[in-house]
Design an enzyme around this catalytic site. Structure first.
Site, PDB file in Angstrom:
ATOM      1  N   ARG A 190       0.652  -1.196   0.179  1.00 14.39           N
ATOM      2  CA  ARG A 190       0.132   0.034  -0.080  1.00 14.39           C
ATOM      3  C   ARG A 190       0.766   1.185   0.152  1.00 14.39           C
ATOM      4  NH1 ARG A 190      -4.992   2.508  -0.580  1.00 14.39           N
ATOM      5  NH2 ARG A 190      -5.634   3.812   1.051  1.00 14.39           N
TER       6      ARG A 190
ATOM      7  N   GLN B 120      -6.637  -1.930  12.074  1.00 13.62           N
ATOM      8  CA  GLN B 120      -6.095  -0.439  12.097  1.00 13.62           C
ATOM      9  C   GLN B 120      -5.481  -0.095  10.676  1.00 13.62           C
ATOM     10  OE1 GLN B 120      -7.884   1.553  14.065  1.00 13.62           O
ATOM     11  NE2 GLN B 120      -6.952   3.586  13.700  1.00 13.62           N
TER      12      GLN B 120
ATOM     13  N   GLY C 189      -7.353  -0.012   7.596  1.00 16.60           N
ATOM     14  CA  GLY C 189      -8.467   0.985   7.350  1.00 16.60           C
ATOM     15  C   GLY C 189      -9.585   0.606   7.172  1.00 16.60           C
ATOM     16  N   GLY C 190     -10.332   1.192   5.980  1.00 17.36           N
ATOM     17  CA  GLY C 190     -11.696   0.761   5.801  1.00 17.36           C
ATOM     18  C   GLY C 190     -11.835  -0.696   5.269  1.00 17.36           C
TER      19      GLY C 190
ATOM     20  N   GLU D 297     -12.728 -21.862  28.331  1.00 17.21           N
ATOM     21  CA  GLU D 297     -11.448 -22.633  29.118  1.00 17.21           C
ATOM     22  C   GLU D 297     -10.824 -21.718  30.262  1.00 17.21           C
ATOM     23  OE1 GLU D 297      -9.213 -25.559  26.831  1.00 17.21           O
ATOM     24  OE2 GLU D 297     -10.787 -25.569  25.365  1.00 17.21           O
TER      25      GLU D 297
HETATM   26  C1  FAD Z   1     -17.639 -19.538  22.183  1.00 18.85           C
HETATM   27  C2  FAD Z   1     -17.829 -20.247  23.359  1.00 18.85           C
HETATM   28  C3  FAD Z   1     -17.765 -21.724  23.311  1.00 18.85           C
HETATM   29  C4  FAD Z   1     -17.603 -22.393  24.589  1.00 18.85           C
HETATM   30  N1  FAD Z   1     -17.520 -23.841  24.592  1.00 18.85           N
HETATM   31  C5  FAD Z   1     -17.748 -24.349  25.729  1.00 18.85           C
HETATM   32  C6  FAD Z   1     -17.796 -25.840  25.756  1.00 18.85           C
HETATM   33  O1  FAD Z   1     -17.427 -26.552  24.797  1.00 18.85           O
HETATM   34  N2  FAD Z   1     -17.914 -26.589  26.892  1.00 18.85           N
HETATM   35  C7  FAD Z   1     -18.218 -25.995  27.990  1.00 18.85           C
HETATM   36  O2  FAD Z   1     -18.296 -26.530  29.206  1.00 18.85           O
HETATM   37  N3  FAD Z   1     -17.958 -24.483  28.265  1.00 18.85           N
HETATM   38  C8  FAD Z   1     -17.886 -23.964  27.003  1.00 18.85           C
HETATM   39  N4  FAD Z   1     -17.975 -22.333  26.943  1.00 18.85           N
HETATM   40  C9  FAD Z   1     -18.585 -21.639  28.283  1.00 18.85           C
HETATM   41  C10 FAD Z   1     -17.068 -20.988  28.766  1.00 18.85           C
HETATM   42  O3  FAD Z   1     -16.283 -21.838  29.324  1.00 18.85           O
HETATM   43  C11 FAD Z   1     -17.995 -19.845  29.872  1.00 18.85           C
HETATM   44  O4  FAD Z   1     -18.531 -18.993  29.182  1.00 18.85           O
HETATM   45  C12 FAD Z   1     -16.951 -19.321  30.666  1.00 18.85           C
HETATM   46  O5  FAD Z   1     -16.142 -20.469  31.502  1.00 18.85           O
HETATM   47  C13 FAD Z   1     -17.324 -18.350  31.780  1.00 18.85           C
HETATM   48  O6  FAD Z   1     -18.488 -18.321  32.139  1.00 18.85           O
HETATM   49  P1  FAD Z   1     -19.649 -17.533  32.160  1.00 18.85           P
HETATM   50  O7  FAD Z   1     -20.026 -17.520  30.727  1.00 18.85           O
HETATM   51  O8  FAD Z   1     -20.666 -18.352  32.976  1.00 18.85           O
HETATM   52  O9  FAD Z   1     -19.156 -16.241  32.681  1.00 18.85           O
HETATM   53  P2  FAD Z   1     -19.365 -16.154  34.402  1.00 18.85           P
HETATM   54  O10 FAD Z   1     -18.536 -17.212  35.085  1.00 18.85           O
HETATM   55  O11 FAD Z   1     -20.454 -15.298  34.716  1.00 18.85           O
HETATM   56  O12 FAD Z   1     -18.025 -14.991  34.292  1.00 18.85           O
HETATM   57  C14 FAD Z   1     -18.246 -13.665  33.372  1.00 18.85           C
HETATM   58  C15 FAD Z   1     -16.968 -13.015  33.577  1.00 18.85           C
HETATM   59  O13 FAD Z   1     -16.729 -12.428  35.074  1.00 18.85           O
HETATM   60  C16 FAD Z   1     -15.161 -12.422  34.889  1.00 18.85           C
HETATM   61  N5  FAD Z   1     -14.637 -13.136  35.914  1.00 18.85           N
HETATM   62  C17 FAD Z   1     -14.712 -14.749  36.253  1.00 18.85           C
HETATM   63  N6  FAD Z   1     -14.083 -15.029  37.225  1.00 18.85           N
HETATM   64  C18 FAD Z   1     -13.548 -14.034  37.894  1.00 18.85           C
HETATM   65  C19 FAD Z   1     -12.761 -14.081  39.041  1.00 18.85           C
HETATM   66  N7  FAD Z   1     -12.370 -14.877  39.700  1.00 18.85           N
HETATM   67  N8  FAD Z   1     -12.240 -12.755  39.344  1.00 18.85           N
HETATM   68  C20 FAD Z   1     -12.645 -11.681  38.723  1.00 18.85           C
HETATM   69  N9  FAD Z   1     -13.388 -11.540  37.286  1.00 18.85           N
HETATM   70  C21 FAD Z   1     -13.772 -12.863  37.131  1.00 18.85           C
HETATM   71  C22 FAD Z   1     -14.519 -12.764  33.722  1.00 18.85           C
HETATM   72  O14 FAD Z   1     -14.411 -11.617  33.021  1.00 18.85           O
HETATM   73  C23 FAD Z   1     -15.655 -13.478  33.084  1.00 18.85           C
HETATM   74  O15 FAD Z   1     -15.523 -13.414  31.737  1.00 18.85           O
HETATM   75  C24 FAD Z   1     -17.836 -21.695  25.850  1.00 18.85           C
HETATM   76  C25 FAD Z   1     -17.934 -20.269  25.723  1.00 18.85           C
HETATM   77  C26 FAD Z   1     -18.043 -19.710  24.586  1.00 18.85           C
HETATM   78  C27 FAD Z   1     -18.254 -18.141  24.641  1.00 18.85           C
END
Ligand code: FAD
Length: 404
Positions: free
Chosen positions: A275, A344, A347-348, A371
């Site tokens: 670019r 970034q 750009g567009g 995880e």
């Molecule tokens: C695309 C995708 C695929 C997934 N695939 C699987 C799967 O195959 N199998 C499976 O079992 N699960 C799966 N999950 C679930 C995933 O493991 C959970 O979403 C994750 O563990 C968070 O749990 P929650 O969504 O209930 O958020 P919550 O437990 O409510 O947590 C919300 C937020 O709180 C914050 N938080 C958490 N703990 C703490 C702490 N101790 N101190 C401060 N802040 C904290 C973090 O920012 C977290 O994101 C998947 C999730 C997504 C988005």
């Protein structure tokens, strides 16, 4: 030409270098040309990817030696190279590969010989699709809050409850699930089981559309009766099994993020050399060079942490809780920043739907949550670091006492 010099790092053997080379060549032909997944095509594309990965022999790496003729029990450096390379070319290819591993990992690590014989050859051949069902609506980060129950009844366990955010939900042929058996309160009262998807009482309650389409669903268990022999390990081992499985696969999530970041950096390098801006190649602007430097530094630092964790698990220690948490945390957070800088730089074009960096921008986000969210990884790293400090402080005290 992508930078592949890291395969010469001392973490790797010749077989790893061959793997990285052969897989990259295969992925250019078999994965790169595939279209982006959309909600209505994602299941079909996933099945196609599992078939291709099986035909290429790559699923051999997610099952132990007896079933694949390669590695025993699992070679984490190979898994990481696979996830990094597949993630570099197509995020859904990485997802399809990773789920065959995560969904069957607890069977490889803790399953009886009968369960291994029953499930692993089919995983390797791509004939059965696997899923890992830990999370529940009220138990995501807080695994000890799991409510799904497994009640003993004669020679069976009866499963009742629900799981959510389950990758491959609705597509999987079986689920590795974690349920409360009640040996003790909290985390110590959980057990792990293998549950076939076609068992009466198991239903896909809802598909969950997400910003980067993947098969994802909420699953319900209503009086699902499974044979007792589908228990993994011993009753009450569920939390230990989940954490040991995640110890292995968390490092590989870091590897997938590394593949996304490396792709974003390569796309940015291509763009900044072709670019023209203000009468010269964009790469001559020093502010752009600053971005490229930060991106390259982040990629190398992530690679060092990911492959340090993988090498440690392969060669030094059974559990790598601290190393795996560092690898996942650093690689996923860094990849988000690297990809954002790539957007970034474009750009567009960078925010145009379907552009490689726009796809990466959506693909990377969930890796910082699943995880174990980044905050959870920080808690793990801090606790492990404090534990190691107090263990070495105690050792100093006891060797002082022994010293007359
Ligand atoms: C695309 C995708 C695929 C997934 N695939 C699987 C799967 O195959 N199998 C499976 O079992 N699960 C799966 N999950 C679930 C995933 O493991 C959970 O979403 C994750 O563990 C968070 O749990 P929650 O969504 O209930 O958020 P919550 O437990 O409510 O947590 C919300 C937020 O709180 C914050 N938080 C958490 N703990 C703490 C702490 N101790 N101190 C401060 N802040 C904290 C973090 O920012 C977290 O994101 C998947 C999730 C997504 C988005």
């Amino acid at each position: 030409m992508p930078d592949r010099s890291y395969v010469n790092w001392p973490f790797f053997e010749d077989e790893h270098r061959d793997l990285a080379h052969d897989l990259d060549a295969w992925a250019w032909e078999n994965v790169r040309p595939l279209p982006e997944a959309h909600e209505d095509t994602v299941d079909e594309l996933c099945r196609e990817l599992v078939d291709r990965l099986a035909s290429g022999g790559w699923l051999d790496y997610v099952v132990p030696e007896r079933y694949s003729g390669r590695y025993d029990p699992l070679d984490i450096r190979s898994l990481c190279l696979l996830r990094e390379t597949l993630g570099y070319h197509h995020a859904l290819a990485d997802f399809a590969f990773a789920m065959q591993g995560l969904g069957s990992g607890a069977i490889s690590l803790f399953g009886s010989q009968k369960l291994k014989d029953q499930y692993l050859p089919a995983i390797r051949a791509g004939k059965r699709i696997a899923a890992f069902a830990l999370s529940e609506p009220e138990a995501g980060s807080d695994v000890a809050a799991i409510e799904t129950a497994a009640t003993e009844e004669g020679d069976r366990y009866v499963i009742d409850g629900s799981k959510t955010w389950i990758s491959n939900g609705g597509l999987a042929d079986f689920y590795t699930i974690f349920a409360r058996t009640g040996e003790a309160p909290g985390a110590k009262g959980l057990s792990a089981f293998v549950v076939d998807a076609d068992i009466p009482g198991l239903e896909v309650a809802e598909r969950i559309p997400v910003m980067a389409p993947h098969p994802l669903a909420k699953i319900e268990f209503n009086g699902c009766r499974i044979p007792k022999e589908n228990l993994l390990g011993e009753p009450g081992d569920g939390f230990k099994i989940a954490m040991a499985t995640l110890d292995v696969f968390r490092t590989t999530v870091g590897a997938a993020a590394l593949g996304f970041a490396r792709r974003a950096l390569d796309e940015a390098l291509e763009r900044t050399s072709s670019r023209e801006l203000f009468g010269a190649p964009m790469g001559e602007l020093q502010l752009i060079q600053g971005k490229l430097a930060d991106m390259a530094l982040g990629v190398d630092a992530s690679a060092l942490l990911v492959y340090r964790a993988a090498w440690t698990r392969d060669r030094v220690a059974d559990r790598v809780t601290r190393e795996a948490a560092m690898a996942k945390l650093h690689a996923t957070e860094t990849a988000q920043r690297v990809i954002d800088e790539a957007v970034q730089i474009f750009g567009g074009l960078g925010v145009t739907s379907g552009h490689p960096v726009e796809r990466l921008y959506r693909e990377i986000r969930a890796l910082r949550i699943y995880e174990g969210a980044s905050e959870v990884q920080k808690v793990i790293i801090a606790r492990q670091t404090m534990k190691e400090f107090s263990a070495s402080a105690n050792q100093r005290v006891s060797s002082k006492k022994a010293d007359p």
